[in-house]
Design a protein around this motif. Sequence first.
Motif, PDB file in Angstrom:
ATOM      1  N   MET A 107      58.211   0.327  63.277  1.00 55.33           N
ATOM      2  CA  MET A 107      56.922   0.960  63.553  1.00 55.33           C
ATOM      3  C   MET A 107      56.665   1.040  65.053  1.00 55.33           C
ATOM      4  O   MET A 107      56.229   2.076  65.581  1.00 55.33           O
ATOM      5  N   LEU A 108      56.923  -0.042  65.756  1.00 57.77           N
ATOM      6  CA  LEU A 108      56.729  -0.055  67.204  1.00 57.77           C
ATOM      7  C   LEU A 108      57.638   0.963  67.884  1.00 57.77           C
ATOM      8  O   LEU A 108      57.209   1.696  68.783  1.00 57.77           O
ATOM      9  N   THR A 109      58.891   1.007  67.455  1.00 61.60           N
ATOM     10  CA  THR A 109      59.832   1.970  68.016  1.00 61.60           C
ATOM     11  C   THR A 109      59.370   3.400  67.759  1.00 61.60           C
ATOM     12  O   THR A 109      59.415   4.260  68.648  1.00 61.60           O
ATOM     13  N   ALA A 123      48.261   6.024  72.053  1.00 59.71           N
ATOM     14  CA  ALA A 123      47.710   4.669  72.017  1.00 59.71           C
ATOM     15  C   ALA A 123      47.493   4.164  73.439  1.00 59.71           C
ATOM     16  O   ALA A 123      48.417   4.162  74.253  1.00 59.71           O
ATOM     17  N   ASP A 124      46.265   3.737  73.729  1.00 59.42           N
ATOM     18  CA  ASP A 124      45.993   3.087  75.006  1.00 59.42           C
ATOM     19  C   ASP A 124      46.434   1.632  74.982  1.00 59.42           C
ATOM     20  O   ASP A 124      46.782   1.062  76.021  1.00 59.42           O
ATOM     21  N   GLU A 125      46.403   1.053  73.782  1.00 57.84           N
ATOM     22  CA  GLU A 125      46.793  -0.356  73.644  1.00 57.84           C
ATOM     23  C   GLU A 125      47.450  -0.557  72.289  1.00 57.84           C
ATOM     24  O   GLU A 125      46.968  -0.049  71.273  1.00 57.84           O
ATOM     25  N   VAL A 126      48.569  -1.288  72.284  1.00 56.00           N
ATOM     26  CA  VAL A 126      49.261  -1.640  71.049  1.00 56.00           C
ATOM     27  C   VAL A 126      49.365  -3.156  70.983  1.00 56.00           C
ATOM     28  O   VAL A 126      49.805  -3.804  71.950  1.00 56.00           O
ATOM     29  N   ILE A 127      48.970  -3.715  69.851  1.00 51.65           N
ATOM     30  CA  ILE A 127      48.942  -5.165  69.672  1.00 51.65           C
ATOM     31  C   ILE A 127      49.914  -5.544  68.567  1.00 51.65           C
ATOM     32  O   ILE A 127      49.888  -4.956  67.474  1.00 51.65           O
ATOM     33  N   ALA A 128      50.763  -6.508  68.826  1.00 53.77           N
ATOM     34  CA  ALA A 128      51.737  -6.996  67.848  1.00 53.77           C
ATOM     35  C   ALA A 128      51.189  -8.252  67.176  1.00 53.77           C
ATOM     36  O   ALA A 128      50.821  -9.222  67.855  1.00 53.77           O
ATOM     37  N   GLY A 138      58.926   0.656  72.812  1.00 53.43           N
ATOM     38  CA  GLY A 138      59.600   1.630  73.656  1.00 53.43           C
ATOM     39  C   GLY A 138      60.736   0.988  74.429  1.00 53.43           C
ATOM     40  O   GLY A 138      61.167  -0.136  74.130  1.00 53.43           O
ATOM     41  N   GLU A 139      61.215   1.677  75.427  1.00 54.97           N
ATOM     42  CA  GLU A 139      62.379   1.196  76.164  1.00 54.97           C
ATOM     43  C   GLU A 139      62.033   0.123  77.188  1.00 54.97           C
ATOM     44  O   GLU A 139      62.841  -0.749  77.492  1.00 54.97           O
ATOM     45  N   ASP A 140      60.816   0.162  77.716  1.00 57.30           N
ATOM     46  CA  ASP A 140      60.512  -0.685  78.871  1.00 57.30           C
ATOM     47  C   ASP A 140      59.443  -1.740  78.631  1.00 57.30           C
ATOM     48  O   ASP A 140      59.348  -2.703  79.385  1.00 57.30           O
ATOM     49  N   GLU A 141      58.620  -1.571  77.597  1.00 56.32           N
ATOM     50  CA  GLU A 141      57.482  -2.468  77.417  1.00 56.32           C
ATOM     51  C   GLU A 141      57.784  -3.544  76.381  1.00 56.32           C
ATOM     52  O   GLU A 141      58.387  -3.280  75.338  1.00 56.32           O
ATOM     53  N   VAL A 142      57.358  -4.762  76.685  1.00 54.14           N
ATOM     54  CA  VAL A 142      57.518  -5.897  75.781  1.00 54.14           C
ATOM     55  C   VAL A 142      56.139  -6.420  75.425  1.00 54.14           C
ATOM     56  O   VAL A 142      55.278  -6.596  76.300  1.00 54.14           O
TER      57      VAL A 142
END
Length: 339
Positions: free
Chosen positions: A18-20, A29-34, A48-52
């Motif tokens: 889902m995150l990918t 999305a301005d903000e994504v929370i796991a 994504g490729e760069d954000e953790v």
Amino acid sequence: MGYKVAVVGATGNVGREMLTTLADRKFPADEVIALASENSTGKEVSYGEDEVLKVHDLAKFDFNGVDIVLSSPGAKVSAVHSPRAAAAGAIVIDNTSHFRMDPDVPLVVPEVNPEAMIGYRKKGIIANPNCSTIQMVVALKPLHDRFTIRRVVVSTYQSVSGAGKEGMDELFSQTRAIFVNDPVQKSTFTKQIAFNVIPHIDQFMDDGYTKEEWKMNVETKKILDPRIKVTATCVRVPVFIGHSEAINIECEEPITAEEARQILRKAPGVQVIDQRDNEGYITPVDVAGDDPVFISRIREDYTVDNGLSFWCVSDNLRKGAALNAVQIAELLVKDYLPE
């Protein structure tokens, strides 16, 4: 306008996908929370490729201010936390089995029944169908619109990723054990899965069908048409990613393979690869990481009136779960949420 999105079950196979998918499709999305269980709190997942993203404890999380929740933590957990998120004002897209047959919760495949989305207002929850159902109804919808399907006979060949990371690990460890002559250990599946097939997915029911087979029946009726009769045999196979289905349909109207082929080629979310030659068909290895539902081996069934058989393959973690959920979220943003 960007939205605040929470992904529940972010450390699982589907949650990570889902995150990918959110990142790949540039969801606004301005903000994504796991979010995940307490045991996963503090772990990191990729967006994504760069954000953790740091994983937060689902049980302690306050959903106030969250716009959309993509939820795939397991049915029992979802039964508690999806209504909690909806009560806080979020719209929940739930990937578990818990809400699918609730009459007040729409069960949606965007290419098939987008009009059902409006029903989310009753409980604030939209259900994502079972992975094997999703790919089948995407293939059935354009054929049903033209020929009116009466009956479906389907046999599935479902990958171990449908049983989560534990299923994938078990196939890997058993395969390795066989090659090095170690004892084969099983815990996720009822029998050895390496170099084997298991005609048993989910629990057995009183009538002899399994819960997975029942899901394909009742979900197809809810999504596509309550008059369609469905009988399924669901089988786990030693494949890591990608579900395959051998589908046979009986229609009210005369149907030919060529007309079906042309209709499917124009259908949203479908790709036809159907050459009657070596390698002129799709297998699970070919589709891992791809979005479409692939159709091959289209042929007329001469044993019944107005019959057709075909082969259907899709990445179960993408269209069978994460992608379908994100597509629902995209429809929400496009047609239902304020700009």
